[in-house]
Design an enzyme around this catalytic site. Structure first.
Site, PDB file in Angstrom:
ATOM      1  N   GLN A   1     -19.110  -7.471   3.667  1.00  0.00           N
ATOM      2  CA  GLN A   1     -18.058  -7.817   2.717  1.00  0.00           C
ATOM      3  C   GLN A   1     -18.077  -9.294   2.344  1.00  0.00           C
ATOM      4  O   GLN A   1     -17.247  -9.754   1.567  1.00  0.00           O
ATOM      5  CB  GLN A   1     -16.697  -7.443   3.310  1.00  0.00           C
ATOM      6  CG  GLN A   1     -16.530  -5.958   3.537  1.00  0.00           C
ATOM      7  CD  GLN A   1     -15.276  -5.614   4.322  1.00  0.00           C
ATOM      8  OE1 GLN A   1     -14.424  -6.460   4.594  1.00  0.00           O
ATOM      9  NE2 GLN A   1     -15.141  -4.345   4.692  1.00  0.00           N
TER      10      GLN A   1
ATOM     11  N   HIS B   1     -14.215  -8.295   6.681  1.00  0.00           N
ATOM     12  CA  HIS B   1     -12.928  -8.989   6.663  1.00  0.00           C
ATOM     13  C   HIS B   1     -13.057 -10.514   6.537  1.00  0.00           C
ATOM     14  O   HIS B   1     -12.563 -11.266   7.369  1.00  0.00           O
ATOM     15  CB  HIS B   1     -12.099  -8.615   7.903  1.00  0.00           C
ATOM     16  CG  HIS B   1     -11.830  -7.152   8.017  1.00  0.00           C
ATOM     17  ND1 HIS B   1     -11.139  -6.607   9.071  1.00  0.00           N
ATOM     18  CD2 HIS B   1     -12.166  -6.101   7.218  1.00  0.00           C
ATOM     19  CE1 HIS B   1     -11.060  -5.285   8.919  1.00  0.00           C
ATOM     20  NE2 HIS B   1     -11.686  -4.967   7.793  1.00  0.00           N
TER      21      HIS B   1
ATOM     22  N   GLU C   1      -0.705  -3.144   2.545  1.00  0.00           N
ATOM     23  CA  GLU C   1       0.624  -3.743   2.439  1.00  0.00           C
ATOM     24  C   GLU C   1       0.719  -4.743   1.297  1.00  0.00           C
ATOM     25  O   GLU C   1      -0.264  -5.379   0.926  1.00  0.00           O
ATOM     26  CB  GLU C   1       0.979  -4.489   3.734  1.00  0.00           C
ATOM     27  CG  GLU C   1       1.073  -3.634   4.965  1.00  0.00           C
ATOM     28  CD  GLU C   1       1.478  -4.414   6.208  1.00  0.00           C
ATOM     29  OE1 GLU C   1       1.661  -3.776   7.254  1.00  0.00           O
ATOM     30  OE2 GLU C   1       1.621  -5.658   6.118  1.00  0.00           O
TER      31      GLU C   1
ATOM     32  N   TYR D   1       2.950 -11.342  10.330  1.00  0.00           N
ATOM     33  CA  TYR D   1       2.944 -10.063   9.625  1.00  0.00           C
ATOM     34  C   TYR D   1       2.489  -8.894  10.499  1.00  0.00           C
ATOM     35  O   TYR D   1       2.357  -7.774  10.007  1.00  0.00           O
ATOM     36  CB  TYR D   1       2.136 -10.194   8.335  1.00  0.00           C
ATOM     37  CG  TYR D   1       2.840 -11.127   7.388  1.00  0.00           C
ATOM     38  CD1 TYR D   1       3.863 -10.675   6.565  1.00  0.00           C
ATOM     39  CD2 TYR D   1       2.560 -12.489   7.403  1.00  0.00           C
ATOM     40  CE1 TYR D   1       4.565 -11.542   5.745  1.00  0.00           C
ATOM     41  CE2 TYR D   1       3.255 -13.364   6.594  1.00  0.00           C
ATOM     42  CZ  TYR D   1       4.266 -12.892   5.768  1.00  0.00           C
ATOM     43  OH  TYR D   1       4.968 -13.760   4.971  1.00  0.00           O
TER      44      TYR D   1
ATOM     45  N   TYR E   1      -9.840   4.524  11.635  1.00  0.00           N
ATOM     46  CA  TYR E   1     -10.616   5.391  10.749  1.00  0.00           C
ATOM     47  C   TYR E   1     -11.034   6.679  11.454  1.00  0.00           C
ATOM     48  O   TYR E   1     -11.305   7.693  10.809  1.00  0.00           O
ATOM     49  CB  TYR E   1     -11.840   4.640  10.224  1.00  0.00           C
ATOM     50  CG  TYR E   1     -11.476   3.490   9.316  1.00  0.00           C
ATOM     51  CD1 TYR E   1     -10.963   3.720   8.051  1.00  0.00           C
ATOM     52  CD2 TYR E   1     -11.634   2.176   9.738  1.00  0.00           C
ATOM     53  CE1 TYR E   1     -10.609   2.672   7.219  1.00  0.00           C
ATOM     54  CE2 TYR E   1     -11.287   1.113   8.914  1.00  0.00           C
ATOM     55  CZ  TYR E   1     -10.772   1.372   7.654  1.00  0.00           C
ATOM     56  OH  TYR E   1     -10.423   0.317   6.835  1.00  0.00           O
TER      57      TYR E   1
END
Length: 373
Positions: A89, A153, A247, A257, A268
């Site tokens: 990513q 991430h 979110e 958070y 998953y």
């Protein structure tokens, strides 16, 4: 661009979606909105970020590392861009202009970088200036550590607030049990710095000798949407949950958070991460998606170009391949609508200086949404 190269799609939008959040309010009479999606910039693979320059050109970051300048139907590749650690990513991610760009000339980039002693990479923030079609005066303002060869991430979005502070997100880099809840470590955080990389003296953890002083919030997972609210000036983010539990949050100084202590998602594999969805001292999202839509990109509609859309929030969906419109009552999502269904993986969405909406779709390019009468 020649007309033969343009792809046009006509959309009439009247799709209801359940809210999938703490309250399940819906509007029973959706607004009928008709627009044409015109493929403005074609031939792009993963257009991660985009920003409009005062001269009318559009700068686009390709995740692979290219910076594309589009003007008058022509694409030019910008030279001397950041050296990108292209893995999973990671890659060349977001792009943003200084709020006083016409006087400063600064352009900001987030990207995955190998800089540092450890193998692999982590998220970095750079600013530079554009001279003709080359970047000059490059300065690295922040580099997360440690590097890791994990490919997930990295975050990462950029946004300036009304006071001129730069906010950026860095994902927890696949280390959910180590990074997000630890303010002595990078990753799984929202950061706030001055436009030149200095740390604001009122950041929440600046006086903690062990903390990373740029941290503004923690307990985040992988925020890939960030936008300034047009009225309140607050910074809004969305972030990927695991399976379920994406979110929308409003960034508040020093807030936690909750990831991974609380979540509305599961692994998953289908196994639980935690049985907790709330805890004292941890923020609740203003909205969450179950199932996950894999949100990417985020913008508020402030123009009058689209009847009934002003004040709405637009969010791209990677997994379900559409653009989502969310109506709000204050900070509560009251209605959801699918736009551009099956168009492809929507990576980003921005409102242009002309008041029109521009949507980046992987494997296709940048679409302009043109309202029809």
């Amino acid at each position: 661009m020649k007309n033969s190269m343009k792809a046009l799609f006509l959309f009439v939008v009247m799709t209801n979606l359940s809210c999938g959040q703490k309250t399940d309010n819906e509007i029973n009479t959706p607004i009928e909105t008709t627009f044409t999606a015109e493929l403005l910039v074609d031939g792009l693979e993963i257009p991660w970020g985009m920003v409009f320059l005062p001269d009318g050109s559009l700068l686009i970051t390709e995740k692979s590392g290219d910076i594309i300048r589009f003007k008058d139907g022509q694409k030019t590749t910008i030279s001397n861009g950041p050296e990108v650690y292209y893995r999973g990513q990671g890659g060349l991610l977001d792009i943003e202009l200084h709020p006083d760009y016409e006087n400063t000339g600064w352009i900001y980039f987030s990207y995955s970088s190998e800089e540092g002693e450890d193998k692999g990479g982590n998220t970095a923030i750079m600013r530079a200036k554009l001279n003709d079609n080359s970047l000059v005066n490059k300065e690295i303002l922040y580099k997360a550590s440690p590097n890791t060869t994990k490919g997930q991430h990295f975050g990462s979005r950029l946004e300036f607030d009304n006071a001129g502070y730069l906010y950026f997100s860095i994902g927890e880099r696949g280390e959910r049990d180590i990074n997000p809840q630890d303010i002595t470590r990078d990753c799984g955080k929202i950061y706030r710095i001055h436009d030149d990389g200095r740390i604001p003296n009122d950041n929440p953890f600046v006086n903690d000798p062990n903390a990373k002083p740029a941290i503004f919030t923690y307990g985040n997972r992988n925020p890939q949407g960030m936008v300034k609210h047009p009225e309140s000036g607050a910074i809004w983010i969305h972030e990927h949950g695991p399976q379920g539990g994406d979110e929308i949050n409003i960034v508040e100084k020093g807030a936690n958070y909750g990831w991974p202590v609380i979540t509305y998602g599961i692994n998953y594999s289908g196994t639980p991460i935690t049985d907790l969805t709330e805890m004292e001292g941890m923020e609740q999202p203003i909205h969450y998606w179950v199932p996950s839509i894999a949100p990417s990109g985020m913008t508020f509609v402030t123009s009058d170009k689209y009847p009934g859309w002003k004040g709405n929030l637009l969010v791209g969906s990677l997994v379900f391949q559409y653009l989502e419109r969310l109506e709000l009552s204050g900070n509560e999502v009251t209605y959801r609508e699918k736009l551009m269904e099956d168009i492809g993986r929507v990576r980003n969405v921005r409102q242009g200086p002309d008041g029109l909406i521009y949507v980046a779709v992987e494997g296709k390019g940048i679409y302009k949404l043109v309202p029809t009468e």
